[in-house]
Design a protein around this motif. Structure first.
Motif, PDB file in Angstrom:
ATOM      1  N   ASP A 136       1.145 -11.646 -14.927  1.00 30.05           N
ATOM      2  CA  ASP A 136      -0.228 -11.770 -14.448  1.00 30.05           C
ATOM      3  C   ASP A 136      -0.308 -12.433 -13.072  1.00 30.05           C
ATOM      4  OD1 ASP A 136      -1.355 -10.533 -16.629  1.00 30.05           O
ATOM      5  OD2 ASP A 136      -1.744 -12.387 -17.724  1.00 30.05           O
ATOM      6  N   SER A 176      -3.442  -7.878 -12.540  1.00 28.61           N
ATOM      7  CA  SER A 176      -3.713  -7.125 -11.313  1.00 28.61           C
ATOM      8  C   SER A 176      -4.089  -5.685 -11.632  1.00 28.61           C
ATOM      9  CB  SER A 176      -2.489  -7.159 -10.382  1.00 28.61           C
ATOM     10  OG  SER A 176      -2.263  -8.452  -9.898  1.00 28.61           O
ATOM     11  N   TRP A 177      -3.426  -5.110 -12.635  1.00 27.91           N
ATOM     12  CA  TRP A 177      -3.773  -3.752 -13.073  1.00 27.91           C
ATOM     13  C   TRP A 177      -5.223  -3.714 -13.581  1.00 27.91           C
ATOM     14  CZ3 TRP A 177      -0.632   0.803 -13.778  1.00 27.91           C
ATOM     15  CH2 TRP A 177      -1.255   1.820 -14.509  1.00 27.91           C
ATOM     16  N   LYS A 178      -5.575  -4.711 -14.393  1.00 27.09           N
ATOM     17  CA  LYS A 178      -6.931  -4.775 -14.948  1.00 27.09           C
ATOM     18  C   LYS A 178      -7.965  -4.949 -13.842  1.00 27.09           C
ATOM     19  CE  LYS A 178      -5.230  -6.930 -19.212  1.00 27.09           C
ATOM     20  NZ  LYS A 178      -5.223  -8.171 -20.027  1.00 27.09           N
ATOM     21  N   GLN A 179      -7.658  -5.813 -12.865  1.00 26.10           N
ATOM     22  CA  GLN A 179      -8.601  -6.057 -11.779  1.00 26.10           C
ATOM     23  C   GLN A 179      -8.815  -4.790 -10.953  1.00 26.10           C
ATOM     24  OE1 GLN A 179     -10.449  -8.724 -11.307  1.00 26.10           O
ATOM     25  NE2 GLN A 179     -11.436  -7.806  -9.521  1.00 26.10           N
ATOM     26  N   PHE A 180      -7.730  -4.070 -10.688  1.00 21.09           N
ATOM     27  CA  PHE A 180      -7.851  -2.822  -9.932  1.00 21.09           C
ATOM     28  C   PHE A 180      -8.695  -1.818 -10.708  1.00 21.09           C
ATOM     29  CE2 PHE A 180      -6.368   1.383  -8.542  1.00 21.09           C
ATOM     30  CZ  PHE A 180      -6.510   1.259  -7.168  1.00 21.09           C
ATOM     31  N   HIS A 198       2.524  -0.494  -9.101  1.00 20.93           N
ATOM     32  CA  HIS A 198       1.803   0.045  -7.955  1.00 20.93           C
ATOM     33  C   HIS A 198       1.457  -1.153  -7.062  1.00 20.93           C
ATOM     34  CE1 HIS A 198       1.024   4.187  -9.439  1.00 20.93           C
ATOM     35  NE2 HIS A 198       1.165   3.601 -10.619  1.00 20.93           N
ATOM     36  N   GLU A 199       1.892  -1.108  -5.809  1.00 27.91           N
ATOM     37  CA  GLU A 199       1.680  -2.251  -4.918  1.00 27.91           C
ATOM     38  C   GLU A 199       0.930  -1.804  -3.664  1.00 27.91           C
ATOM     39  OE1 GLU A 199       4.146  -6.051  -3.131  1.00 27.91           O
ATOM     40  OE2 GLU A 199       5.224  -4.366  -4.009  1.00 27.91           O
ATOM     41  N   HIS A 231       0.204  -4.019  -9.315  1.00 29.67           N
ATOM     42  CA  HIS A 231      -0.442  -3.528 -10.533  1.00 29.67           C
ATOM     43  C   HIS A 231       0.665  -2.997 -11.439  1.00 29.67           C
ATOM     44  CE1 HIS A 231      -3.421  -2.396  -7.168  1.00 29.67           C
ATOM     45  NE2 HIS A 231      -3.588  -3.656  -7.511  1.00 29.67           N
ATOM     46  N   VAL A 269      -0.339  -4.053 -19.729  1.00 28.20           N
ATOM     47  CA  VAL A 269      -0.622  -4.079 -18.292  1.00 28.20           C
ATOM     48  C   VAL A 269      -0.854  -5.532 -17.884  1.00 28.20           C
ATOM     49  CG1 VAL A 269      -1.644  -1.763 -18.244  1.00 28.20           C
ATOM     50  CG2 VAL A 269      -3.113  -3.747 -18.648  1.00 28.20           C
TER      51      VAL A 269
END
Length: 229
Positions: free
Chosen positions: A15, A36-40, A125-126, A20, A33
């Protein structure tokens, strides 16, 4: 208890990363996940509260491929399959991912790992938009420099301390009445009058201060000497 502590530490570590991240099982299903994945997902209007957990990542890619997406999807799909089959340990791809308001670039990375004899793939994914924009600015700056160098009315030579010449612009070629290849072959001693005492003074000053400005004596193709600044 110890296992729970380790899992909590691992979750907090994932986290904390800006990339992501999604973890896929051997069938390509997303099992976890990071934040960052959730935020995206939130920022891009994801209505699924599970943030795609339980969704088959590969199936989504397959559907996107059939919908006529660019070759980024095909390359990603092929790369992840290669990692899952053990043909590649890691896959990396850079791709554009523009939003309605800005140009964006990302990398997708997939890496194979095993846990308790089960096969998994971690997909990252960055966002590399900042680096890509800096790269483009640098490229544009270099392009402008090359145009100035090429079209300058002043003769410009890029030289090394040992007297060799690395490049010569068109104005320099015209002034010395030589091609760039000839200038590079001759070097400093072929273009300047080495008997001029001002040359050694100029070289000493440049070595001491990093620069020199003054008059020296140049030599053109036919051997004619002429003053240069």
């Amino acid at each position: 208890m110890r296992h729970l502590v380790k899992k909590r530490i691992a979750d907090e570590l994932l986290d904390s990363l800006p990339a992501h991240i999604a973890i896929l099982n051997s069938q390509g299903e997303i099992i976890d996940v990071n934040e960052s994945w959730k935020q995206f997902a939130r920022e891009n209007d994801c209505s699924d509260s599970k943030f795609y957990v339980g969704v088959n990542y590969l199936a989504v890619c397959e559907q996107a491929l059939q919908s006529g997406h660019d070759d980024t999807v095909e390359k990603t799909l092929r790369g992840i399959y290669a990692v899952l089959r053990g043909e590649e340990n890691e896959f990396l791809l850079e791709y554009p991912c523009n939003s309605p308001t800005e140009a964006r670039w990302f990398t997708v990375r997939a890496k194979y790992f095993e846990y308790k004899r089960e096969t998994y793939v971690i997909v990252l994914h960055e966002n590399i938009t900042g680096a890509k924009l800096a790269e483009k600015v640098n490229e544009e700056g270099n392009t402008r420099f090359r145009q100035i160098y090429k079209n300058s009315m002043d003769a410009i030579l890029l030289t090394a301390p040992d007297g060799s010449i690395l490049t010569a612009n068109p104005a320099a070629c015209q002034m010395f009445d030589r091609t760039e290849d000839e200038i590079l072959m001759l070097g400093r001693s072929g273009l300047l009058d080495v008997s001029d005492p001002r040359l050694m003074e100029a070289l000493r000053e440049r070595e001491r201060t990093g620069r020199f400005r003054g008059e020296l004596t140049g030599i053109c193709r036919v051997g004619t000497k002429f003053p240069i600044e």
